[in-house]
Write a protein that holds these residues in place. Structure first.
Motif, PDB file in Angstrom:
ATOM      1  N   ARG A 108       0.842  -1.208   0.000  1.00  0.00           N
ATOM      2  CA  ARG A 108       0.000   0.000   0.000  1.00  0.00           C
ATOM      3  C   ARG A 108       0.867   1.244   0.000  1.00  0.00           C
ATOM      4  N   ALA A 109       2.114   1.089   0.425  1.00  0.00           N
ATOM      5  CA  ALA A 109       3.113   2.168   0.387  1.00  0.00           C
ATOM      6  C   ALA A 109       4.464   1.487   0.281  1.00  0.00           C
ATOM      7  N   LEU A 110       5.413   2.139  -0.412  1.00  0.00           N
ATOM      8  CA  LEU A 110       6.724   1.511  -0.522  1.00  0.00           C
ATOM      9  C   LEU A 110       7.818   2.556  -0.689  1.00  0.00           C
ATOM     10  N   PHE A 111       9.031   2.097  -0.444  1.00  0.00           N
ATOM     11  CA  PHE A 111      10.245   2.885  -0.624  1.00  0.00           C
ATOM     12  C   PHE A 111      11.223   1.990  -1.370  1.00  0.00           C
ATOM     13  N   ASP A 112      11.656   2.422  -2.539  1.00  0.00           N
ATOM     14  CA  ASP A 112      12.577   1.649  -3.368  1.00  0.00           C
ATOM     15  C   ASP A 112      13.973   2.254  -3.226  1.00  0.00           C
ATOM     16  N   THR A 113      14.872   1.521  -2.592  1.00  0.00           N
ATOM     17  CA  THR A 113      16.206   2.065  -2.327  1.00  0.00           C
ATOM     18  C   THR A 113      17.008   2.245  -3.618  1.00  0.00           C
ATOM     19  N   GLU A 114      16.804   1.391  -4.614  1.00  0.00           N
ATOM     20  CA  GLU A 114      17.526   1.575  -5.872  1.00  0.00           C
ATOM     21  C   GLU A 114      17.055   2.848  -6.571  1.00  0.00           C
ATOM     22  N   HIS A 115      15.757   3.047  -6.644  1.00  0.00           N
ATOM     23  CA  HIS A 115      15.228   4.232  -7.318  1.00  0.00           C
ATOM     24  C   HIS A 115      15.639   5.500  -6.572  1.00  0.00           C
ATOM     25  N   ALA A 116      15.666   5.420  -5.248  1.00  0.00           N
ATOM     26  CA  ALA A 116      16.125   6.571  -4.465  1.00  0.00           C
ATOM     27  C   ALA A 116      17.568   6.905  -4.815  1.00  0.00           C
ATOM     28  N   GLY A 117      18.392   5.873  -4.981  1.00  0.00           N
ATOM     29  CA  GLY A 117      19.783   6.107  -5.356  1.00  0.00           C
ATOM     30  C   GLY A 117      19.907   6.788  -6.707  1.00  0.00           C
ATOM     31  N   ARG A 118      19.037   6.445  -7.645  1.00  0.00           N
ATOM     32  CA  ARG A 118      19.072   7.098  -8.955  1.00  0.00           C
ATOM     33  C   ARG A 118      18.649   8.557  -8.846  1.00  0.00           C
ATOM     34  N   LEU A 119      17.627   8.834  -8.066  1.00  0.00           N
ATOM     35  CA  LEU A 119      17.202  10.223  -7.886  1.00  0.00           C
ATOM     36  C   LEU A 119      18.286  11.050  -7.223  1.00  0.00           C
ATOM     37  N   LEU A 120      19.090  10.405  -6.380  1.00  0.00           N
ATOM     38  CA  LEU A 120      20.200  11.103  -5.736  1.00  0.00           C
ATOM     39  C   LEU A 120      21.431  11.175  -6.634  1.00  0.00           C
ATOM     40  N   ASN A 121      21.326  10.588  -7.834  1.00  0.00           N
ATOM     41  CA  ASN A 121      22.417  10.592  -8.815  1.00  0.00           C
ATOM     42  C   ASN A 121      23.678   9.940  -8.251  1.00  0.00           C
ATOM     43  N   LEU A 122      23.495   8.874  -7.485  1.00  0.00           N
ATOM     44  CA  LEU A 122      24.646   8.144  -6.968  1.00  0.00           C
ATOM     45  C   LEU A 122      25.279   7.356  -8.111  1.00  0.00           C
ATOM     46  N   PRO A 123      26.600   7.247  -8.125  1.00  0.00           N
ATOM     47  CA  PRO A 123      27.266   6.603  -9.272  1.00  0.00           C
ATOM     48  C   PRO A 123      26.919   5.134  -9.432  1.00  0.00           C
ATOM     49  N   ARG A 124      26.673   4.432  -8.325  1.00  0.00           N
ATOM     50  CA  ARG A 124      26.306   3.021  -8.383  1.00  0.00           C
ATOM     51  C   ARG A 124      25.182   2.779  -7.386  1.00  0.00           C
ATOM     52  N   VAL A 125      24.167   2.037  -7.825  1.00  0.00           N
ATOM     53  CA  VAL A 125      22.976   1.904  -6.980  1.00  0.00           C
ATOM     54  C   VAL A 125      22.652   0.450  -6.649  1.00  0.00           C
ATOM     55  N   GLY A 126      23.608  -0.459  -6.828  1.00  0.00           N
ATOM     56  CA  GLY A 126      23.400  -1.828  -6.374  1.00  0.00           C
ATOM     57  C   GLY A 126      23.281  -1.875  -4.865  1.00  0.00           C
ATOM     58  N   LEU A 127      22.589  -2.875  -4.349  1.00  0.00           N
ATOM     59  CA  LEU A 127      22.359  -2.947  -2.912  1.00  0.00           C
ATOM     60  C   LEU A 127      23.661  -3.006  -2.134  1.00  0.00           C
ATOM     61  N   ALA A 128      24.597  -3.844  -2.572  1.00  0.00           N
ATOM     62  CA  ALA A 128      25.856  -3.970  -1.842  1.00  0.00           C
ATOM     63  C   ALA A 128      26.607  -2.647  -1.804  1.00  0.00           C
ATOM     64  N   THR A 129      26.607  -1.917  -2.921  1.00  0.00           N
ATOM     65  CA  THR A 129      27.300  -0.632  -2.975  1.00  0.00           C
ATOM     66  C   THR A 129      26.649   0.373  -2.039  1.00  0.00           C
ATOM     67  N   LEU A 130      25.337   0.431  -2.028  1.00  0.00           N
ATOM     68  CA  LEU A 130      24.637   1.381  -1.159  1.00  0.00           C
ATOM     69  C   LEU A 130      24.871   1.053   0.313  1.00  0.00           C
ATOM     70  N   VAL A 131      24.837  -0.234   0.654  1.00  0.00           N
ATOM     71  CA  VAL A 131      25.065  -0.624   2.047  1.00  0.00           C
ATOM     72  C   VAL A 131      26.473  -0.220   2.491  1.00  0.00           C
ATOM     73  N   GLU A 132      27.440  -0.397   1.601  1.00  0.00           N
ATOM     74  CA  GLU A 132      28.812  -0.054   1.976  1.00  0.00           C
ATOM     75  C   GLU A 132      29.014   1.455   2.041  1.00  0.00           C
ATOM     76  N   SER A 133      28.511   2.193   1.042  1.00  0.00           N
ATOM     77  CA  SER A 133      28.772   3.626   0.988  1.00  0.00           C
ATOM     78  C   SER A 133      27.965   4.407   2.019  1.00  0.00           C
ATOM     79  N   LEU A 134      26.771   3.946   2.344  1.00  0.00           N
ATOM     80  CA  LEU A 134      25.919   4.702   3.268  1.00  0.00           C
ATOM     81  C   LEU A 134      25.928   4.151   4.684  1.00  0.00           C
ATOM     82  N   LEU A 135      26.179   2.843   4.834  1.00  0.00           N
ATOM     83  CA  LEU A 135      26.115   2.247   6.167  1.00  0.00           C
ATOM     84  C   LEU A 135      27.451   1.680   6.634  1.00  0.00           C
ATOM     85  N   GLY A 136      28.446   1.634   5.730  1.00  0.00           N
ATOM     86  CA  GLY A 136      29.784   1.238   6.140  1.00  0.00           C
ATOM     87  C   GLY A 136      29.993  -0.243   6.340  1.00  0.00           C
TER      88      GLY A 136
END
Length: 417
Positions: free
Chosen positions: A124-152
């Protein structure tokens, strides 16, 4: 060596960046839920839990014809992580009711929404982390990359392409699957903060709202034309063999629930279409038919070739596919010079707008929609008609608010008239 001879200085030392620590499960790996009783117990925990729900699904792409889910992963605060076997439990509507209106967190939602809907799970509501990464113009938006770059933390992806229809599933695969939902809530929160800071949270909300009605990609026209190497099939009869072999392969793959390439690789389709063998010995000698899989249906492939050789010319496919939109841009200069000029002007505007708003150009407006607009602009060409056209073709309102007026100016400029 003279005093004027330059000396080579040693390269500056670059400090080694320590690798990010691997992501670990916070609780012991749960048992796979495969009984109604175990599902009911977890459903009760989800209903009593709080906050958004992280979800993921594992399919068997490359092994099976269907895109059904073979494992569903769920995590919610207060309920922990669950690994659910949707083959043993094909109806998860009770879990859907327990989640209710809570926000789903998915990564690359369009990959999982369809197979999750098949088992009764619909957000009924959702948040797509990959799409969010694209809107933020992050260079790579794979899950592993986002977890490492944002959560360490580092997230291994070595089991992403395994056969998830395997039973029982090996423990390392299950741990991999559980880790995929381990930090989705934290990742969502980190990306939410960045979206707010960038002034893009409302854009994301509109994108996520649109995903709620996603039911899968539109069916392709003549999907057999995507056969790899089809350009090597010379003549309409060879194309007819490609078409009918593709259709026969697809039928067999669907019946056997196996990926089509395991039944007959594209290379074999092309080799048969090029050589047109009419007897079993000749076909059996083809290089691409030496494996057991393609040879298993040798009689079927021979029958296809024989049938196509007997077709009237009127029943053979055209070399040119049916156009569902504008022709390829490389042909515009010859076919429609004015449209080619408009496309150049529109692309220039889109590049500037994407840079200004720190977005990938394709996320500001899809390339297909840009081509549609340049090929056949509305009349009259002004911001309201451009906006109406874009909305009718599926553009979001936030996109239209940015591009409508600049695109109208580009489309009606004297240089592109």
């Amino acid at each position: 060596m003279s005093e004027d001879t330059p000396t080579e200085l040693p390269a500056p030392e670059v400090p080694d960046t320590p690798p990010a620590p691997p992501l670990r499960l916070r609780e012991p790996l749960p048992e796979v839920i495969a009984t109604p009783e175990a599902l009911a117990d977890y459903v009760a925990k989800v209903a009593a839990g709080s906050g958004p729900v992280g979800l993921d699904a594992e399919r068997a792409s490359g092994y099976r014809y269907s895109q059904r889910a073979y494992l569903v992963q769920v995590r919610r605060e207060g309920a922990g992580t669950a690994l659910i076997d949707p083959i043993a439990l094909p109806d998860l509507s009770s879990l859907d009711e327990a989640i209710g209106d809570a926000e789903w967190i998915l990564h690359a939602a369009t990959q999982d929404l369809v197979c999750l809907a098949e088992v009764g799970l619909r957000p009924r509501a959702l948040f797509d982390t990959e799409h969010a990464g694209r809107l933020l113009n992050l260079p790579r938006v794979g899950l592993a990359t986002l977890v490492e770059s944002l959560l360490g933390s580092s997230l291994a992806k070595e089991h992403s392409a395994v056969d998830w229809s395997t039973r029982p599933l090996p423990e390392p695969w299950l741990e991999y699957a559980a880790l995929d939902v381990e930090v989705l809530v934290e990742l969502r929160d980190a990306m939410h903060e960045r979206l707010v800071a960038a002034g893009k949270r409302e854009w994301a909300a509109e994108e996520f709202e649109a995903l709620l009605s996603f039911t899968g990609p539109a069916p392709r026209t003549d999907p057999w034309r995507r056969t790899s190497g089809i350009h090597r099939a010379r003549g309409r009869r060879a194309l007819g063999v490609v078409r009918d072999l593709w259709l026969a392969r697809d039928e067999i793959a669907r019946e056997r629930d196996t990926t089509p390439s395991r039944v007959l690789p594209d290379a074999a389709i092309l080799e048969i279409a090029q050589t047109l063998p009419t007897d079993a010995q000749t076909m059996r000698g083809l290089k691409s038919l030496q494996r057991r899989g393609p040879r298993r249906f040798l009689a079927r492939w021979l029958q296809v070739v024989d049938d196509v050789l007997q077709l009237d010319d009127a029943d053979l496919p055209s070399p040119s596919p049916r156009a569902d939109g504008p022709p390829p841009p490389r042909t515009w200069t010859e076919k429609n010079p004015a449209a080619a000029e408009r496309l150049g002007a529109v692309r220039e505007v889109m590049t500037a707008l994407a840079t200004e708003h720190d977005l990938p150009s394709e996320n500001l407006l899809t390339p297909h929609l840009v081509r549609e607009l340049a090929w056949s602009p509305p009349s009259p060409i002004d911001a309201p008609t451009v906006a109406e056209t874009l909305l009718a073709h599926g553009a979001r309102r936030w996109q239209v608010s940015i591009v409508a007026e600049p695109l109208a100016d580009a489309l009606r400029s004297p240089a592109t008239a």
